[in-house]
Design a protein around this motif. Structure first.
Motif, PDB file in Angstrom:
ATOM      1  N   GLY A 203     -18.961  11.474   4.376  1.00 13.57           N
ATOM      2  CA  GLY A 203     -19.016  12.033   3.020  1.00 13.57           C
ATOM      3  C   GLY A 203     -18.898  11.039   1.891  1.00 13.57           C
ATOM      4  O   GLY A 203     -19.535   9.991   1.876  1.00 13.57           O
ATOM      5  N   GLU A 204     -18.056  11.394   0.940  1.00 17.25           N
ATOM      6  CA  GLU A 204     -17.935  10.621  -0.293  1.00 17.25           C
ATOM      7  C   GLU A 204     -17.422   9.205  -0.036  1.00 17.25           C
ATOM      8  O   GLU A 204     -17.873   8.239  -0.657  1.00 17.25           O
ATOM      9  N   ARG A 205     -16.481   9.085   0.892  1.00 20.36           N
ATOM     10  CA  ARG A 205     -15.928   7.762   1.224  1.00 20.36           C
ATOM     11  C   ARG A 205     -17.034   6.853   1.753  1.00 20.36           C
ATOM     12  O   ARG A 205     -17.128   5.674   1.400  1.00 20.36           O
ATOM     13  N   LYS A 206     -17.909   7.424   2.571  1.00 17.73           N
ATOM     14  CA  LYS A 206     -19.010   6.632   3.122  1.00 17.73           C
ATOM     15  C   LYS A 206     -19.945   6.187   1.999  1.00 17.73           C
ATOM     16  O   LYS A 206     -20.324   5.020   1.914  1.00 17.73           O
ATOM     17  N   ALA A 207     -20.301   7.121   1.109  1.00 19.96           N
ATOM     18  CA  ALA A 207     -21.203   6.800  -0.006  1.00 19.96           C
ATOM     19  C   ALA A 207     -20.607   5.690  -0.873  1.00 19.96           C
ATOM     20  O   ALA A 207     -21.290   4.763  -1.299  1.00 19.96           O
ATOM     21  N   GLN A 208     -19.325   5.804  -1.098  1.00 20.59           N
ATOM     22  CA  GLN A 208     -18.606   4.830  -1.927  1.00 20.59           C
ATOM     23  C   GLN A 208     -18.638   3.434  -1.278  1.00 20.59           C
ATOM     24  O   GLN A 208     -18.906   2.431  -1.947  1.00 20.59           O
ATOM     25  N   LEU A 209     -18.372   3.391   0.022  1.00 19.57           N
ATOM     26  CA  LEU A 209     -18.374   2.115   0.724  1.00 19.57           C
ATOM     27  C   LEU A 209     -19.774   1.507   0.791  1.00 19.57           C
ATOM     28  O   LEU A 209     -19.960   0.311   0.579  1.00 19.57           O
ATOM     29  N   LEU A 210     -20.764   2.343   1.055  1.00 19.27           N
ATOM     30  CA  LEU A 210     -22.136   1.844   1.168  1.00 19.27           C
ATOM     31  C   LEU A 210     -22.688   1.357  -0.166  1.00 19.27           C
ATOM     32  O   LEU A 210     -23.536   0.468  -0.215  1.00 19.27           O
ATOM     33  N   GLY A 212     -21.325  -0.478  -2.170  1.00 20.38           N
ATOM     34  CA  GLY A 212     -20.965  -1.880  -2.364  1.00 20.38           C
ATOM     35  C   GLY A 212     -21.607  -2.831  -1.365  1.00 20.38           C
ATOM     36  O   GLY A 212     -21.257  -4.013  -1.304  1.00 20.38           O
ATOM     37  N   ILE A 213     -22.538  -2.337  -0.550  1.00 15.96           N
ATOM     38  CA  ILE A 213     -23.183  -3.186   0.464  1.00 15.96           C
ATOM     39  C   ILE A 213     -24.645  -3.413   0.088  1.00 15.96           C
ATOM     40  O   ILE A 213     -25.453  -2.481   0.123  1.00 15.96           O
ATOM     41  N   PRO A 214     -25.015  -4.644  -0.300  1.00 18.84           N
ATOM     42  CA  PRO A 214     -26.382  -4.923  -0.736  1.00 18.84           C
ATOM     43  C   PRO A 214     -27.491  -4.455   0.215  1.00 18.84           C
ATOM     44  O   PRO A 214     -28.531  -3.991  -0.242  1.00 18.84           O
ATOM     45  N   VAL A 215     -27.290  -4.564   1.519  1.00 17.44           N
ATOM     46  CA  VAL A 215     -28.374  -4.142   2.421  1.00 17.44           C
ATOM     47  C   VAL A 215     -28.434  -2.623   2.584  1.00 17.44           C
ATOM     48  O   VAL A 215     -29.320  -2.095   3.253  1.00 17.44           O
ATOM     49  N   GLY A 216     -27.462  -1.915   2.011  1.00 15.30           N
ATOM     50  CA  GLY A 216     -27.549  -0.456   1.935  1.00 15.30           C
ATOM     51  C   GLY A 216     -27.212   0.321   3.190  1.00 15.30           C
ATOM     52  O   GLY A 216     -27.580   1.483   3.329  1.00 15.30           O
ATOM     53  N   ARG A 217     -26.537  -0.297   4.119  1.00 14.77           N
ATOM     54  CA  ARG A 217     -26.117   0.436   5.326  1.00 14.77           C
ATOM     55  C   ARG A 217     -24.847  -0.206   5.867  1.00 14.77           C
ATOM     56  O   ARG A 217     -24.524  -1.344   5.533  1.00 14.77           O
ATOM     57  N   ASN A 218     -24.129   0.553   6.717  1.00 10.81           N
ATOM     58  CA  ASN A 218     -23.021  -0.072   7.411  1.00 10.81           C
ATOM     59  C   ASN A 218     -23.601  -0.823   8.609  1.00 10.81           C
ATOM     60  O   ASN A 218     -24.746  -0.610   9.006  1.00 10.81           O
ATOM     61  N   GLY A 219     -22.812  -1.726   9.166  1.00 10.51           N
ATOM     62  CA  GLY A 219     -23.296  -2.498  10.304  1.00 10.51           C
ATOM     63  C   GLY A 219     -23.174  -1.716  11.595  1.00 10.51           C
ATOM     64  O   GLY A 219     -22.491  -0.689  11.669  1.00 10.51           O
ATOM     65  N   ASN A 220     -23.853  -2.201  12.628  1.00  8.66           N
ATOM     66  CA  ASN A 220     -23.670  -1.609  13.948  1.00  8.66           C
ATOM     67  C   ASN A 220     -23.213  -2.693  14.918  1.00  8.66           C
ATOM     68  O   ASN A 220     -23.257  -3.885  14.601  1.00  8.66           O
ATOM     69  N   VAL A 221     -22.772  -2.281  16.081  1.00 15.70           N
ATOM     70  CA  VAL A 221     -22.176  -3.228  17.031  1.00 15.70           C
ATOM     71  C   VAL A 221     -23.158  -4.316  17.454  1.00 15.70           C
ATOM     72  O   VAL A 221     -22.762  -5.449  17.738  1.00 15.70           O
ATOM     73  N   HIS A 222     -24.444  -3.997  17.450  1.00 10.46           N
ATOM     74  CA  HIS A 222     -25.436  -4.985  17.884  1.00 10.46           C
ATOM     75  C   HIS A 222     -25.593  -6.108  16.863  1.00 10.46           C
ATOM     76  O   HIS A 222     -25.894  -7.247  17.228  1.00 10.46           O
TER      77      HIS A 222
END
Length: 253
Positions: A203-210, A212-222
């Motif tokens: 939700g909102e927490r995810k939108a807020q965190l994303l 601030g990330i220039p590439v526009g996504r959270n990272g994945n394990v790979h």
């Protein structure tokens, strides 16, 4: 000399959605034999079985509490009897703690340091001499963006301090082991989608965190596993004492 006649040890690789297990698979795909150490022995064995089946390498899962020297000694004795010599170590086992500093207990502080710092010491201290003797080794520490920017993502002060401790560990060890053909590097992931972050990425927490990330996504394990595997290559022998950020540009310094 080739990685195909060597074993990579990955600690804390039992979790099915964690960086450790993804790293075990990526290393195996690059030709390494793999030893998975995890507090949960069943998960360690499951990970090893999955790795062997998928990549056709030798793989072994062993239950191990990295905070106890005797447990580490027993686990490594098992793998040394069963697998080729260890050429790489990924110090991935770690725990986080969101407790604010003004509320943290001495016991919790010690628990965070026991796994993240003492645990890494216990395994590294046991495996480094063999690497130095054989003239080849790759050691990678899993630190965190929290160590660099002072928390503010998930972990509190105890976690940030422990992960920062790993960075000093990495740099000083790189100086000592360099003459023996052993490189030591750290990887500092930002927001990675794993079980640890799980519920916070909604939700909102995810939108807020994303935001601030220039590439526009959270990272994945790979994203992290590929970098660790790169640092473990024979060809990466001139990279040591470095900290690699994997955070999509969320923290640029």
């Amino acid at each position: 000399m080739s990685v195909t006649d060597k074993t990579a040890v990955v600690t804390g690789a039992g979790s099915t959605r964690g960086i450790g297990r993804a790293t075990a698979h990526t290393l195996a795909a690059a030709g390494w034999h793999v030893a998975v150490l995890d507090l949960d022995e069943a998960s360690a064995k499951d990970a090893a079985h999955e790795v062997a089946e998928r990549s056709g390498v030798q793989a072994l899962g062993v239950g191990c509490d990295v905070t106890h020297e005797a447990s580490v000694e027993d686990a490594l004795a098992v793998l040394e009897d069963s697998l080729p010599p260890v050429g790489a170590l990924v110090n991935n086992a770690g725990i986080t703690s969101p407790t604010p500093f003004l509320e943290v207990s001495g016991e919790e502080w010690d628990r965070i340091f026991a796994v993240n710092v003492r645990g890494a010491f216990n395994v590294t201290r046991r495996l480094a001499p063999g690497m130095a003797e054989r003239g080849f080794g790759r050691i990678v520490f899993l630190s965190s963006v929290s160590a660099e920017r002072g928390g503010g993502v998930f972990g509190g002060v105890a976690y940030s301090a422990a992960k920062a401790g790993q960075l000093g560990f990495t740099r000083a060890l790189a100086r000592e082991l360099g003459p023996h053909g052993v490189t030591v590097n750290a990887v500092a992931p930002g927001l990675i989608d794993t079980d640890i972050t799980g519920g916070a990425l909604e939700g909102e927490r995810k939108a807020q965190l994303l935001a601030g990330i220039p590439v526009g996504r959270n990272g994945n394990v790979h994203d992290v596993a590929d970098l660790i595997t790169y640092l473990c290559r024979e060809e990466s022998g001139y990279i040591t004492g470095a900290t690699y950020d994997v955070n999509g540009g969320a923290h640029i310094h």
